[in-house]
Design an enzyme around this catalytic site. Structure first.
Site, short mmCIF file in Angstrom:
data_model
loop_
_atom_site.label_atom_id
_atom_site.label_comp_id
_atom_site.label_asym_id
_atom_site.label_seq_id
_atom_site.Cartn_x
_atom_site.Cartn_y
_atom_site.Cartn_z
N SER A 141 46.46 46.37 35.85
CA SER A 141 45.53 45.23 35.79
C SER A 141 45.63 44.66 34.38
CB SER A 141 44.11 45.75 36.03
OG SER A 141 43.15 44.78 35.69
N TYR A 154 37.31 52.03 35.13
CA TYR A 154 38.43 51.29 35.75
C TYR A 154 39.48 50.97 34.68
CZ TYR A 154 40.85 47.55 38.32
OH TYR A 154 41.81 46.76 38.93
N1 NAP Z 1 42.06 41.78 43.05
C1 NAP Z 1 42.15 41.76 41.75
O1 NAP Z 1 41.57 40.86 41.10
C2 NAP Z 1 42.94 42.81 41.02
C3 NAP Z 1 43.21 42.60 39.67
C4 NAP Z 1 43.93 43.55 38.97
C5 NAP Z 1 44.40 44.68 39.60
N2 NAP Z 1 44.12 44.89 40.91
C6 NAP Z 1 44.61 46.11 41.52
O2 NAP Z 1 45.33 45.81 42.69
C7 NAP Z 1 45.33 46.93 43.55
C8 NAP Z 1 45.00 46.46 44.96
O3 NAP Z 1 43.69 45.95 44.97
P1 NAP Z 1 43.26 44.66 45.82
O4 NAP Z 1 42.76 43.66 44.88
O5 NAP Z 1 44.29 44.32 46.80
O6 NAP Z 1 41.93 45.25 46.53
P2 NAP Z 1 41.63 45.70 48.01
O7 NAP Z 1 41.90 44.58 48.96
O8 NAP Z 1 40.28 46.29 47.98
O9 NAP Z 1 42.72 46.83 48.28
C9 NAP Z 1 42.61 48.12 47.74
C10 NAP Z 1 43.51 49.02 48.54
O10 NAP Z 1 43.42 50.35 48.02
C11 NAP Z 1 43.17 51.25 49.08
N3 NAP Z 1 42.39 52.40 48.65
C12 NAP Z 1 41.16 52.40 48.07
N4 NAP Z 1 40.74 53.66 47.90
C13 NAP Z 1 41.72 54.47 48.39
C14 NAP Z 1 41.87 55.87 48.53
N5 NAP Z 1 40.90 56.74 48.15
N6 NAP Z 1 43.00 56.35 49.08
C15 NAP Z 1 43.97 55.52 49.51
N7 NAP Z 1 43.89 54.18 49.41
C16 NAP Z 1 42.77 53.67 48.87
C17 NAP Z 1 42.41 50.43 50.12
O11 NAP Z 1 42.62 50.96 51.42
P3 NAP Z 1 41.61 51.85 52.27
O12 NAP Z 1 40.22 51.40 51.97
O13 NAP Z 1 42.05 51.59 53.68
O14 NAP Z 1 41.87 53.26 51.85
C18 NAP Z 1 43.11 49.09 50.01
O15 NAP Z 1 44.25 49.05 50.83
C19 NAP Z 1 44.33 47.92 42.96
O16 NAP Z 1 45.02 48.93 42.28
C20 NAP Z 1 43.55 47.08 41.97
O17 NAP Z 1 43.03 47.83 40.91
C21 NAP Z 1 43.39 43.98 41.63
#
Ligand code: NAP
Length: 264
Positions: A141, A154
């Site tokens: 991130s 985080y």
């Molecule tokens: N969106 C943003 O603004 C942003 C910015 C910077 C970085 N990121 C990073 O991008 C990545 C994806 O996030 P996203 O934004 O796409 O959010 P998201 O839509 O909430 O996706 C998060 C994913 O992680 C999985 N997950 C959560 N807890 C888990 C666990 N205990 N075991 C296995 N899988 C788990 C969830 O699947 P299940 O609930 O089905 O397990 C889901 O598929 C993350 O690492 C996040 O930190 C996001």
């Protein structure tokens, strides 16, 4: 067709950036292995990828259950064969101030974002090394590059990923393993909904910051391109990326700004 016939394993594939990345990899000719906890959501992504001509497999996995991961990796290798690319993307976020956050929340975020990712990577690496190399990517991130309000654990978990994967890159470049650390800014996904508050409850709402962010599809396109090119570190997003450079080249301005930006 940047990844024609390559097998790509994506964690966090049930939603947001991971689901969009799976579809983009499929569009680029890859076969995809999809992991997260919610099997039904993974099946939907599987069907989206298959419609693009990809082979797709679902392997449910809880990143917090690190004891199960070696067995899941063995099952994937047995069923799929080679793992060419591992995209460590699964993770949870946070919305809570330090002084109101119980230690269990800090541990939970480290467990999922850091230890789960490390456990899976360690379990996949021997297989990759035996095959003469591969590509490992991790979704960090922008908050992996600086601290930010309401995100102490985080940000810590994402900073930890940088230390781990930079070290791993230095060790394994000679063995043909490339490492791409991806730092998205605000992306339109439901991540804030499952973000943990100080007491461990989910935040439950989609933040304005997320709603105004880049689309998950655009983010995924840039991620797949970066992994293809073997980039070491990429920043993806809008003007929020400027904070990385302000932090690097004008720290006093960063310290002033970071107390004034809207954190939700
Ligand atoms: N969106 C943003 O603004 C942003 C910015 C910077 C970085 N990121 C990073 O991008 C990545 C994806 O996030 P996203 O934004 O796409 O959010 P998201 O839509 O909430 O996706 C998060 C994913 O992680 C999985 N997950 C959560 N807890 C888990 C666990 N205990 N075991 C296995 N899988 C788990 C969830 O699947 P299940 O609930 O089905 O397990 C889901 O598929 C993350 O690492 C996040 O930190 C996001």
């Amino acid at each position: 067709m940047k990844f024609k016939n390559k097998n790509v394993w994506i964690t966090g594939a049930s939603s947001g950036i991971g689901a969009a990345s799976a579809v983009e990899f499929a569009r680029q000719g890859a076969n995809v292995i999809l992991s997260a906890r919610r099997e039904e959501a993974l099946q939907q992504v599987k069907s989206d990828c298959e419609q693009l001509g990809a082979k797709a497999w679902v392997f449910p996995m809880d990143l917090a259950q690190t004891g199960d991961i070696v067995l899941i990796v063995q099952q994937v290798i047995q069923e799929v064969g080679t793992i060419d690319v591992l995209l460590n993307n699964g993770g949870i976020s946070q919305r809570g101030v330090v002084n109101e956050t119980i230690l269990e929340v800090d541990r939970r975020i480290m467990e999922v974002n850091f230890f789960g990712t490390v456990a899976l990577t360690k379990a996949v690496l021997p297989h990759m090394l035996k095959n003469g190399g591969g590509r490992v990517a991790v979704t960090s991130s922008l908050v992996g590059k600086f601290g930010f309000p309401l995100r102490s654990a985080y940000a810590a978990s994402k900073h930890a990923l940088h230390g781990f994967f930079e070290s791993m890159r230095a060790e394994l470049v000679k063995d043909g393993v490339s490492v791409t650390v991806i730092c998205p800014g605000r992306i339109q996904t439901p991540i804030s909904k499952s973000a943990l508050q100080g007491d461990g409850k989910e935040w439950g709402q989609v933040d304005e910051g997320q709603q105004k962010g880049m689309s998950a599809e655009d983010c995924a396109t840039q991620m797949v391109q970066a992994i293809y090119k073997g980039k070491k570190e990429v920043y993806i997003g809008g003007s929020d990326r400027l904070m990385v450079y302000i932090r690097r080249y004008c720290p006093p301005l960063f310290y002033w700004l970071v107390t004034r930006v809207k954190a939700t």
